[in-house]
Design a protein around this motif. Structure first.
Motif, PDB file in Angstrom:
ATOM      1  N   SER A 128       0.810  -1.222   0.000  1.00 19.18           N
ATOM      2  CA  SER A 128       0.000   0.000   0.000  1.00 19.18           C
ATOM      3  C   SER A 128       0.846   1.276   0.000  1.00 19.18           C
ATOM      4  N   GLY A 129       2.166   1.141   0.223  1.00 12.93           N
ATOM      5  CA  GLY A 129       2.986   2.342   0.408  1.00 12.93           C
ATOM      6  C   GLY A 129       2.573   3.052   1.686  1.00 12.93           C
ATOM      7  N   GLY A 130       2.479   2.275   2.751  1.00 11.47           N
ATOM      8  CA  GLY A 130       1.865   2.760   3.985  1.00 11.47           C
ATOM      9  C   GLY A 130       2.833   3.392   4.970  1.00 11.47           C
ATOM     10  N   ALA A 131       2.342   3.531   6.208  1.00 11.90           N
ATOM     11  CA  ALA A 131       3.117   4.258   7.224  1.00 11.90           C
ATOM     12  C   ALA A 131       2.940   3.621   8.597  1.00 11.90           C
ATOM     13  N   ILE A 132       3.968   3.767   9.414  1.00 10.62           N
ATOM     14  CA  ILE A 132       3.911   3.365  10.823  1.00 10.62           C
ATOM     15  C   ILE A 132       4.071   4.632  11.656  1.00 10.62           C
ATOM     16  N   LEU A 157      11.913   2.929  21.622  1.00  6.10           N
ATOM     17  CA  LEU A 157      10.898   3.027  20.558  1.00  6.10           C
ATOM     18  C   LEU A 157      11.259   4.144  19.571  1.00  6.10           C
ATOM     19  N   GLU A 158      11.821   5.228  20.079  1.00  7.32           N
ATOM     20  CA  GLU A 158      12.216   6.326  19.185  1.00  7.32           C
ATOM     21  C   GLU A 158      13.387   5.909  18.285  1.00  7.32           C
ATOM     22  N   GLN A 159      14.329   5.149  18.841  1.00  7.70           N
ATOM     23  CA  GLN A 159      15.451   4.706  17.995  1.00  7.70           C
ATOM     24  C   GLN A 159      15.003   3.622  17.012  1.00  7.70           C
ATOM     25  N   LEU A 160      14.039   2.789  17.440  1.00  3.53           N
ATOM     26  CA  LEU A 160      13.450   1.843  16.479  1.00  3.53           C
ATOM     27  C   LEU A 160      12.840   2.619  15.315  1.00  3.53           C
ATOM     28  N   THR A 161      12.174   3.724  15.634  1.00  2.00           N
ATOM     29  CA  THR A 161      11.530   4.556  14.607  1.00  2.00           C
ATOM     30  C   THR A 161      12.546   4.993  13.548  1.00  2.00           C
ATOM     31  N   ARG A 162      13.698   5.455  14.014  1.00  2.00           N
ATOM     32  CA  ARG A 162      14.715   5.944  13.061  1.00  2.00           C
ATOM     33  C   ARG A 162      15.329   4.796  12.259  1.00  2.00           C
ATOM     34  N   CYS A 163      15.606   3.685  12.948  1.00  2.00           N
ATOM     35  CA  CYS A 163      16.207   2.541  12.227  1.00  2.00           C
ATOM     36  C   CYS A 163      15.229   1.960  11.210  1.00  2.00           C
ATOM     37  N   TRP A 164      13.960   1.798  11.629  1.00  2.00           N
ATOM     38  CA  TRP A 164      12.958   1.243  10.691  1.00  2.00           C
ATOM     39  C   TRP A 164      12.759   2.187   9.502  1.00  2.00           C
ATOM     40  N   ALA A 165      12.825   3.485   9.767  1.00  2.00           N
ATOM     41  CA  ALA A 165      12.631   4.445   8.666  1.00  2.00           C
ATOM     42  C   ALA A 165      13.654   4.192   7.563  1.00  2.00           C
ATOM     43  N   LEU A 166      14.914   3.967   7.964  1.00  2.00           N
ATOM     44  CA  LEU A 166      15.960   3.681   6.978  1.00  2.00           C
ATOM     45  C   LEU A 166      15.728   2.343   6.303  1.00  2.00           C
ATOM     46  N   GLU A 167      15.386   1.348   7.135  1.00  2.00           N
ATOM     47  CA  GLU A 167      15.250  -0.019   6.613  1.00  2.00           C
ATOM     48  C   GLU A 167      14.054  -0.156   5.671  1.00  2.00           C
ATOM     49  N   LEU A 168      13.003   0.581   5.945  1.00  2.00           N
ATOM     50  CA  LEU A 168      11.761   0.392   5.186  1.00  2.00           C
ATOM     51  C   LEU A 168      11.558   1.424   4.076  1.00  2.00           C
ATOM     52  N   ALA A 169      12.409   2.440   4.034  1.00  2.00           N
ATOM     53  CA  ALA A 169      12.269   3.453   2.965  1.00  2.00           C
ATOM     54  C   ALA A 169      12.321   2.825   1.567  1.00  2.00           C
ATOM     55  N   PRO A 170      13.228   1.861   1.322  1.00  2.00           N
ATOM     56  CA  PRO A 170      13.241   1.267  -0.027  1.00  2.00           C
ATOM     57  C   PRO A 170      11.946   0.545  -0.386  1.00  2.00           C
ATOM     58  N   ARG A 171      11.143   0.184   0.633  1.00  2.00           N
ATOM     59  CA  ARG A 171       9.841  -0.468   0.368  1.00  2.00           C
ATOM     60  C   ARG A 171       8.715   0.559   0.270  1.00  2.00           C
ATOM     61  N   GLY A 172       9.060   1.839   0.423  1.00  2.00           N
ATOM     62  CA  GLY A 172       8.037   2.884   0.327  1.00  2.00           C
ATOM     63  C   GLY A 172       7.222   3.054   1.595  1.00  2.00           C
ATOM     64  N   ILE A 173       7.756   2.539   2.708  1.00  2.00           N
ATOM     65  CA  ILE A 173       7.038   2.663   3.992  1.00  2.00           C
ATOM     66  C   ILE A 173       7.710   3.759   4.820  1.00  2.00           C
ATOM     67  N   ARG A 174       6.905   4.705   5.302  1.00  2.00           N
ATOM     68  CA  ARG A 174       7.431   5.766   6.168  1.00  2.00           C
ATOM     69  C   ARG A 174       7.206   5.389   7.633  1.00  2.00           C
TER      70      ARG A 174
END
Ligand SMILES: NC(=O)c1ccc[n+]([C@@H]2O[C@H](COP(=O)([O-])OP(=O)(O)OC[C@H]3O[C@@H](n4cnc5c(N)ncnc54)[C@H](OP(=O)(O)O)[C@@H]3O)[C@@H](O)[C@H]2O)c1
Length: 250
Positions: A128-132, A157-174
């Motif tokens: 869906s190109g979704g978001a967390i 949780l805040e550091q997970l947010t930043r790490c996931w943002a990098l990891e999931l950006a190539p999948r189009g997930i913010r």
């Protein structure tokens, strides 16, 4: 809020407080929303006669419930666009009183649960190109004596947010977070275990400290959860937005 039309949203801990306010905002924008909580009656009280709002008894601190939660939303509506990791656990816990079960219960809900939910959601959010959106606290940045476990779990949780943002950006997930300041919910009594008088004393002290002169309302925080999930924030990822009346500054 046209951009939420027909989107499918999961909100953990959506039966009251910030999660319920966020659910109502997403619904107002045309979304379909699955809220979770541990008590059926509390979910029934808000989902009955509310079109496009469904409830599921699921505990964010129970690993098996992550898969069940994501599967249920997809069974209902055949897609997933937004995951809001809102359910939180916390308690005053002086270091000297640290016990493994109390520590585990805080980290299970605030760190492990959101991680497992996000992992389960990835295939659907990729499509869906979704978001967390993760719900953190001012205490992630602001040290408070006696609250180290809660504060550190939210910092995680805040550091997970930043790490996931990098990891999931190539999948189009913010992936973003809101760091809420003190908000008028039952969190102090029901999650932190304060007696009513003690909770009122904390509220009164916080009102005096918060630069903007009041504790927040759930809608103050909900507006930013929805904004970060929406296309308005289409070029924002890995950010933690403080919604706290300036509390983090003092
Ligand atoms: N309120 C504040 O002042 C404040 C400040 C900073 C950050 N936050 C954060 O904001 C988030 C929401 O807080 P809130 O004050 O709005 O919460 P709340 O009013 O205390 O609770 C909201 C809902 O969460 C559900 N819930 C609690 N634990 C759960 C679990 N393990 N799994 C699933 N559902 C659960 C509760 O229902 P059941 O009991 O039926 O499960 C309740 O309906 C939390 O992450 C909290 O840490 C709150």
């Amino acid at each position: 809020m046209e951009s939420m039309k027909d989107k499918v949203v999961i909100i953990t801990g959506g039966g009251a407080g910030i999660g319920l306010a966020a659910a109502r905002s997403f619904l107002a924008g045309g979304a379909r929303v699955l809220i979770t909580g541990r008590r059926q009656a509390a979910l029934d009280a808000v989902t009955t006669a509310a079109p496009n709002l469904a409830g599921l008894v699921a505990d964010a601190g129970v690993p098996a419930d992550a898969k069940r939660t994501v599967s249920y939303a997809v069974e209902l509506w055949n897609r997933l666009d937004v995951l809001v990791n809102n359910a939180g656990a916390g308690a005053p816990l002086p270091l000297v009183e640290s016990e493994i079960d109390r520590l585990r219960s805080i980290y299970a809900v605030n760190v492990v649960g959101p991680t497992l939910l996000a992992a389960e959601a990835i295939p659907h959010l990729s499509t869906s190109g979704g978001a967390i959106v993760n719900v953190s606290s001012t205490l992630a940045q602001k040290p408070v004596s006696g609250f180290s476990a809660y504060a550190a779990s939210k910092a995680a949780l805040e550091q997970l947010t930043r790490c996931w943002a990098l990891e999931l950006a190539p999948r189009g997930i913010r992936v973003n977070a809101v760091a809420a300041g003190p908000v008028e919910t039952a969190f102090l009594e029901e999650r932190m275990g304060y007696a009513h008088e003690a909770a009122e004393a904390v509220r009164s002290a916080e009102r005096k400290q918060i630069p903007l002169g009041r504790r927040g309302e759930p809608a103050d925080v909900a507006a930013w959860i929805v904004a970060l999930a929406s296309s308005t924030a289409g070029w924002i990822t890995g950010q933690v937005v403080g919604v706290d009346g300036g509390y983090v500054l003092v």
